[in-house]
Design a protein around this motif. Structure first.
Motif, PDB file in Angstrom:
ATOM      1  N   SER A 273       0.881  -1.156   0.000  1.00  0.00           N
ATOM      2  CA  SER A 273       0.000   0.000   0.000  1.00  0.00           C
ATOM      3  C   SER A 273       0.920   1.207   0.000  1.00  0.00           C
ATOM      4  CB  SER A 273      -0.882  -0.004   1.241  1.00  0.00           C
ATOM      5  OG  SER A 273      -0.079   0.164   2.388  1.00  0.00           O
ATOM      6  N   ILE A 274       0.478   2.307  -0.619  1.00  0.00           N
ATOM      7  CA  ILE A 274       1.392   3.451  -0.691  1.00  0.00           C
ATOM      8  C   ILE A 274       1.302   4.322   0.568  1.00  0.00           C
ATOM      9  CG2 ILE A 274       1.486   3.439  -3.214  1.00  0.00           C
ATOM     10  CD1 ILE A 274      -0.324   5.983  -3.087  1.00  0.00           C
ATOM     11  N   ASP A 275       0.532   3.881   1.573  1.00  0.00           N
ATOM     12  CA  ASP A 275       0.580   4.612   2.846  1.00  0.00           C
ATOM     13  C   ASP A 275       1.511   3.922   3.851  1.00  0.00           C
ATOM     14  OD1 ASP A 275      -1.192   2.509   3.220  1.00  0.00           O
ATOM     15  OD2 ASP A 275      -2.840   3.737   3.982  1.00  0.00           O
ATOM     16  N   TYR A 276       1.263   2.660   4.157  1.00  0.00           N
ATOM     17  CA  TYR A 276       2.106   2.004   5.159  1.00  0.00           C
ATOM     18  C   TYR A 276       3.263   1.210   4.570  1.00  0.00           C
ATOM     19  CZ  TYR A 276      -0.481   3.878   8.954  1.00  0.00           C
ATOM     20  OH  TYR A 276      -0.998   4.758   9.854  1.00  0.00           O
ATOM     21  N   ASN A 277       3.241   0.972   3.261  1.00  0.00           N
ATOM     22  CA  ASN A 277       4.366   0.353   2.555  1.00  0.00           C
ATOM     23  C   ASN A 277       4.869  -0.940   3.192  1.00  0.00           C
ATOM     24  OD1 ASN A 277       5.192   3.655   2.643  1.00  0.00           O
ATOM     25  ND2 ASN A 277       4.868   2.762   0.633  1.00  0.00           N
ATOM     26  N   GLY A 278       3.985  -1.681   3.839  1.00  0.00           N
ATOM     27  CA  GLY A 278       4.454  -2.891   4.517  1.00  0.00           C
ATOM     28  C   GLY A 278       4.891  -3.968   3.535  1.00  0.00           C
ATOM     29  N   GLY A 279       4.163  -4.112   2.449  1.00  0.00           N
ATOM     30  CA  GLY A 279       4.494  -5.117   1.444  1.00  0.00           C
ATOM     31  C   GLY A 279       4.437  -6.526   2.003  1.00  0.00           C
ATOM     32  N   ALA A 280       3.620  -6.737   3.024  1.00  0.00           N
ATOM     33  CA  ALA A 280       3.686  -8.008   3.754  1.00  0.00           C
ATOM     34  C   ALA A 280       2.446  -8.881   3.617  1.00  0.00           C
ATOM     35  CB  ALA A 280       3.942  -7.730   5.232  1.00  0.00           C
TER      36      ALA A 280
END
Lengths: 236, 309
Positions: free
Chosen positions: A109-116
């Motif tokens: 997501s381009i807010d939290y950038n977790g990529g998880a």
């Protein structure tokens, strides 16, 4: 699918830097999730099947969910809870996802950038998961997938079910038209309660990167002076 | 307390980002650090001198299958009863970190750019580089994926030994069909110097300007969103909010105006140099050094000056 501030948003925080300032912010479908949705539709059209959009969030996301329905999803499921972190989101989605043949998330997501979420779902469902995918083709319940790795790309083959995350090159996002926007209003948006999970993390405070001190300009006729400056500061 | 660090290797050499992870774990000062690598490696001394007191080597598993690798690392973590697993936030790291967190029932933080503070919070990059968040991980076990180029590799010599741990390598669900390695190229997220080109370069045929300068500085090459959208360059080179977020020591932007989405992806760079013929380009406000001038005139001179240096 995540709902995130528009990419042009100037980020600011309120309440002693503990909350994101939503004043004047336009919220959109996370760009990578739009790609995930479009690719899902392409795969469903080629193989038969339908696409369901799943979101963890409050009713403030409903406009974005309707947009996803207008892009072509058949139905939407909104898990009615604040998305606390990637692990919370994955735990909420997993029991729903296990009924499907494939889950496509955004790369991040381009807010939290977790990529998880992709990897977490893989672990929870015990399905293979493939991150940052740039191409998928499905035939006979087998997916051929191309994805980015450090310093290159690789092509993989995997049996369904699988969870993958969408990267930029995957497809061009579909734009809804007037007819599909009208149809989207009639499509089911099911709101379900969240399941109880252990909260793995707490976001306390936020801050912005320190401002730059001001640019040191070098004359265009003498780029060698820049090299001297960078060397002097031990930057190169 | 004990910490397990996955050290990525490339062609049998420890990657810099992997060594940063070992040094990070040692600087946590939270117990014994065990380094773990897969297949061919550089030996015990290279990790012992930066803080590891043991090294576990897992057998070569062939193609990097995230499910297989994470299951093996989770087994080692359980066997050694570690509290924290530290991984570099590379593509490979981001692939396995969530799976390991899932398997160990651990709390996860990716994009980590700080050591834990006294309250146990770590700082992670959010809003694609536009902000940072302080996050407290609640779990007794933690998985931290740390951003490359965020931590120095510090000397901290330990008496170290090899450690054997029995693991069962799982089947793995994916089959590798083809590997397209971009050889000789430095991965963008790990590069210490990045040279990036924008629309100001007028076309893909002029990228030799970027590449020649990159060669002099041993740099990776990148581009702005319009450039990847117009397919002058592959999307894998696109830095910015919807591309890659990078954190090099030096970022040189050529012919990029500096839209907010681009700045988001690069603003964590330690030093930013902007070369643009428009003195009003917003990027100059976010830069440390700037040259107002035509890239076609300035870049060859700059490359030449570096060559002669």
């Amino acid at each position: 699918m995540s709902v995130v501030p528009d990419t042009t948003t100037k980020i600011a925080f309120t309440d002693n830097d503990t909350k994101f300032n939503t004043d004047g912010v336009t919220f959109i479908v996370n760009p990578y999730d739009e790609l995930a949705l479009t690719k899902g539709l392409e795969i469903a059209e080629a193989n038969g099947g339908t696409v369901t959009v799943c979101h963890v969030g409050s009713s403030s996301s409903d406009a974005a969910i309707r947009k996803a329905l207008s892009i072509g999803a058949s139905e939407a499921i909104r898990i009615d809870a604040e998305p606390l972190d990637s692990q919370f989101v994955a735990s909420q989605i997993a029991p729903i996802a296990k009924e499907y043949d494939m889950v496509i998330t955004g790369r991040e997501s381009i807010d939290y950038n977790g990529g998880a979420v992709c990897g977490l779902l893989g672990a929870e469902l015990n399905w293979p998961s493939v991150n940052v995918v740039t191409e998928i083709a499905v035939a006979d319940r087998k997916a051929t997938i191309e994805h980015d790795i450090d310093g290159g790309r690789e092509e993989l083959e995997v049996n369904l079910p699988v969870v993958v995350s969408a990267q930029k090159d995957l497809c061009e996002p579909r734009i809804p038209n007037m007819k599909s926007i009208m149809q989207a209003r009639m499509k089911p948006l099911n709101v379900v309660p969240a399941i109880e999970v252990t909260q793995q993390s707490e976001y306390h405070t936020y801050d912005l990167p320190p401002a730059k001190q001001g640019v040191k300009l070098v004359d265009a006729s003498d780029p060698a002076a820049l090299v001297e400056m960078l060397k002097l500061e031990k930057i190169i | 307390m004990a910490i397990l660090v996955f050290v990525e290797t490339q062609d049998g050499k420890y990657k810099k980002a992997g060594l940063e992870a070992v040094s990070y774990a040692a600087q946590m000062n939270a117990g014994e650090v065990t380094a773990l690598c897969i297949g061919e490696h550089e030996g015990l001394d290279a990790v012992a001198k930066i803080g590891a007191s043991s090294l576990v080597v897992l057998p070569d598993m062939g193609h990097f299958d995230a499910q297989k690798v994470s299951s093996a690392i989770s087994q080692v973590a359980s066997n050694l009863n570690v509290d924290t697993v530290v991984i570099s936030n590379s593509y490979a790291g981001k692939d396995i970190a969530p799976q390991i967190a899932g398997q160990l029932k651990a709390s996860l933080a990716t994009n980590v750019v700080s050591l834990p503070n006294a309250q146990g919070e770590v700082t992670r990059g959010v809003y694609s580089g536009k902000a940072f968040a302080q996050v407290k991980l609640n779990g007794a076990k933690k998985v931290l994926a740390i951003t490359p180029n965020s931590f120095d590799i510090l000397d901290n010599t330990q008496t170290a030994a090899m450690k054997e741990v029995d693991v069962t390598i799982s089947e793995g669900g994916v089959v590798l069909k083809e590997l397209k390695k971009v050889t000789g190229k430095i991965p963008l997220t790990e590069a210490e110097v990045v040279i990036s080109g924008g629309r100001g370069l007028k076309g893909p045929e002029n990228w030799n300007l970027v590449e020649d300068l990159a060669d002099e500085l041993n740099a990776a090459t990148a581009c702005s969103k319009p450039v990847s959208d117009m397919e002058w360059r592959p999307h894998s080179e696109h830095v910015g909010q919807t591309g890659i977020t990078i954190k090099p020591n030096l970022y040189i932007a050529i012919g990029i105006s500096g839209a907010i989405q681009h700045l988001a992806g690069v603003s964590s760079s330690k030093t930013i140099v902007v070369i643009n013929k428009d003195p009003e380009a917003p990027f100059f406000k976010a830069a440390d050094y700037g040259i107002v001038g035509d890239a076609f005139d300035v870049i060859p001179k700059l490359t030449e000056a570096l060559r002669n240096n």
